[in-house]
Design a protein around this motif. Sequence first.
Motif, mmCIF file in Angstrom:
data_model
loop_
_atom_site.group_PDB
_atom_site.id
_atom_site.type_symbol
_atom_site.label_atom_id
_atom_site.label_comp_id
_atom_site.label_asym_id
_atom_site.label_seq_id
_atom_site.Cartn_x
_atom_site.Cartn_y
_atom_site.Cartn_z
ATOM 1 N N LEU A 88 -41.845 12.595 10.700
ATOM 2 C CA LEU A 88 -42.342 13.715 9.590
ATOM 3 C C LEU A 88 -44.028 13.210 9.087
ATOM 4 N N GLY A 89 -44.116 11.793 9.699
ATOM 5 C CA GLY A 89 -45.414 11.117 9.060
ATOM 6 C C GLY A 89 -46.428 11.601 10.051
ATOM 7 N N MET A 90 -45.860 12.116 11.265
ATOM 8 C CA MET A 90 -46.845 12.330 12.909
ATOM 9 C C MET A 90 -47.258 13.812 11.894
ATOM 10 N N ALA A 91 -46.172 14.832 11.987
ATOM 11 C CA ALA A 91 -46.578 16.101 11.327
ATOM 12 C C ALA A 91 -46.759 16.202 10.319
ATOM 13 N N ALA A 92 -47.414 14.835 9.203
ATOM 14 C CA ALA A 92 -48.434 14.845 8.447
ATOM 15 C C ALA A 92 -49.734 15.121 8.251
ATOM 16 N N GLY A 93 -49.854 13.647 9.224
ATOM 17 C CA GLY A 93 -51.082 13.337 10.160
ATOM 18 C C GLY A 93 -51.696 14.535 10.392
ATOM 19 N N ARG A 94 -50.782 15.270 11.847
ATOM 20 C CA ARG A 94 -51.323 16.120 12.111
ATOM 21 C C ARG A 94 -51.760 17.490 10.949
ATOM 22 N N ALA A 95 -51.399 17.428 10.543
ATOM 23 C CA ALA A 95 -51.316 19.069 9.797
ATOM 24 C C ALA A 95 -52.278 18.808 8.616
ATOM 25 N N VAL A 96 -52.754 17.266 7.855
ATOM 26 C CA VAL A 96 -53.902 16.710 7.202
ATOM 27 C C VAL A 96 -54.679 15.593 8.021
ATOM 28 N N ALA B 151 -38.675 25.580 11.623
ATOM 29 C CA ALA B 151 -38.814 23.805 11.797
ATOM 30 C C ALA B 151 -38.517 23.125 10.885
ATOM 31 N N VAL B 152 -37.757 23.749 9.719
ATOM 32 C CA VAL B 152 -37.491 23.020 8.463
ATOM 33 C C VAL B 152 -36.215 23.456 8.777
ATOM 34 N N LEU B 153 -35.320 24.608 9.369
ATOM 35 C CA LEU B 153 -33.983 25.024 9.100
ATOM 36 C C LEU B 153 -33.185 23.806 10.123
ATOM 37 N N PRO B 154 -33.475 22.964 10.982
ATOM 38 C CA PRO B 154 -32.533 22.141 11.883
ATOM 39 C C PRO B 154 -32.175 20.956 10.372
ATOM 40 N N ALA B 155 -33.269 20.728 9.215
ATOM 41 C CA ALA B 155 -32.607 19.581 8.248
ATOM 42 C C ALA B 155 -32.139 20.461 7.293
ATOM 43 N N VAL B 156 -32.332 21.761 6.491
ATOM 44 C CA VAL B 156 -31.630 22.347 5.644
ATOM 45 C C VAL B 156 -30.713 22.848 6.301
ATOM 46 N N LEU B 157 -29.853 22.942 7.496
ATOM 47 C CA LEU B 157 -28.816 23.213 8.056
ATOM 48 C C LEU B 157 -27.942 21.816 7.936
ATOM 49 N N GLY B 158 -28.708 20.444 8.412
ATOM 50 C CA GLY B 158 -28.401 19.294 8.191
ATOM 51 C C GLY B 158 -27.973 19.086 6.772
ATOM 52 N N ARG C 95 -46.680 29.991 11.398
ATOM 53 C CA ARG C 95 -45.715 30.748 11.089
ATOM 54 C C ARG C 95 -44.412 30.090 11.240
ATOM 55 N N ALA C 96 -44.663 28.869 12.332
ATOM 56 C CA ALA C 96 -43.025 28.454 12.703
ATOM 57 C C ALA C 96 -42.717 27.381 11.304
ATOM 58 N N VAL C 97 -43.411 27.054 10.101
ATOM 59 C CA VAL C 97 -43.079 26.175 9.506
ATOM 60 C C VAL C 97 -41.478 26.391 9.308
ATOM 61 N N ALA C 98 -40.909 27.811 8.804
ATOM 62 C CA ALA C 98 -40.088 28.095 8.609
ATOM 63 C C ALA C 98 -38.785 27.942 9.562
ATOM 64 N N LEU D 62 -40.148 16.183 14.525
ATOM 65 C CA LEU D 62 -40.345 16.611 15.691
ATOM 66 C C LEU D 62 -41.034 18.388 16.068
ATOM 67 N N LEU D 63 -40.529 19.460 15.141
ATOM 68 C CA LEU D 63 -40.287 20.982 15.552
ATOM 69 C C LEU D 63 -41.686 20.885 14.553
ATOM 70 N N LEU D 64 -41.857 20.620 13.634
ATOM 71 C CA LEU D 64 -43.298 20.317 12.594
ATOM 72 C C LEU D 64 -44.665 19.757 13.521
ATOM 73 N N LEU D 65 -43.936 18.913 14.461
ATOM 74 C CA LEU D 65 -45.745 17.655 14.808
ATOM 75 C C LEU D 65 -45.880 19.231 16.199
ATOM 76 N N GLY D 66 -44.644 19.709 17.033
ATOM 77 C CA GLY D 66 -45.464 20.457 18.140
ATOM 78 C C GLY D 66 -45.277 21.981 17.905
#
Length: 459
Positions: free
Chosen positions: A144-152, A242-249, A237-240, A228-232
């Motif tokens: 998640l940190g890698m995804a945040a660093g890539r996004a910002v 990407a967060v689906l596994p966390a929501v389902l979990g 538009r794929a954000v929704a 990992l999905l957010l990072l890759g």
Amino acid sequence: MTGRILRIELRRSAALGVALLLLVTGVPLLLTSTQFFAGRWMQLAVIARSILVVLLPLALAGGAWLGRRDARHRVGELFTSTARPRWHRTTVTASALAITVVVAYTVVCLVAAGWVVPTAGYFPGATIVVAAVGVPALIAAGWLGMAAGRAVPRVITAPVVAVAGFAVLGLVPEFVRQPELDAAVIRPEPSALLLVPVINELDDFQTILPRVSALQTLWLVALAVTGLLLLGMARRRAVALAVLPAVLGAAVAVPLLPVGGTRGAAVVDPVAIELVCDNAGPQVCVTRVHAELLPDVVGPARQALAMMAAKLPNAPVRAVQTQQVTFWARLDRSTAPARHSADTVVFDTPSIDRLGRADLSGDYFLPSLLEAAWQQECADRPVLGDEYRARIVAAAWLTGRPPAPPGWDPAEMELLVGAYQALVSLPEAEQRRRMAAAREAALDCQGDGLTAVLPQAQP
């Protein structure tokens, strides 16, 4: 080819630095707190989970620093122009970070295990499971940190996500927990609080329910997949998706997790509370999880039993460590424990030192054993006022010396000494009668009857 790239990432990327950061932070945190887990495997797993409140924000920050690498070196457009898909490149870097943080966490636990092995008498199988929940937690934090660093991709991103992570792990649970104004009535914490992998305040006699560890692992793996999905992802538009596994979990785990936070997730380990006894004299027993304390407590326990036998009518003939979970670790504190028989004195667990042995410094243990002659494991209630004073005076009567509890107010000390002097000035038969009445009342959980040892309270 992928293996060669992974080895390069492990040697040259910031993943190795993140692991070193976790090591130099985690090892001192554990080694300065060895008295909380020395000689006890489950407590080692618990404290390894408790330091996640520091390690997870560091993994978030390290991942954010690694995630901004492409932007920092201005190679994003170059990599975009190649035929190699983004997910392939980011997966290798993410794998390097996952490997290093897991190795660092494992090394921290292994170093701390050096303070457990020499004196541990019991290894609960759930120890590995409880500690292992920290593995997907650290991987999820790093990704998640890698995804945040890539996004910002800014220098400030790493410290910001570290502070945010600490707030979520350390401050939010404390805010959610209700203040315990009444020790007997506690409003249980919501089950969602167990999505936070940090564990605190587990009694030595307890373990975590296996289903809780399994559900926490499921949630953390789902969260790692989201990272990992957010990072890759190549498109925002794929954000929704990407967060689906966390929501389902979370949707699967929360309804199945118990309420009450750590207290609700904990149960008594029946093997941990089995008694291990020394029968080379008056029987002295401790619980299996504290078997290493038996050689230290046998001497004071038998000394206390001898002092009771010399003066106390119907004195106990054996000493046994309590098998009751400490009140602060129970979800339901109103349940009265089973009472012990009159021939048994039940003593509290002595303090444990940094090496896992009984810390009997300060001469507190023998007086506490003598006071235990006038105690019964009743439902939790405060022992205050005359009842507490009477217990101290009764223990002093067994020693034949005026009470001298350390740190008491001079006025209270004067009151205790006066009560003792008045008691011993009575005829010996009257003293014994009062003591017998006091012990009988205490064993019947009648706290008021204990004050019969005070001359001011004529029965």
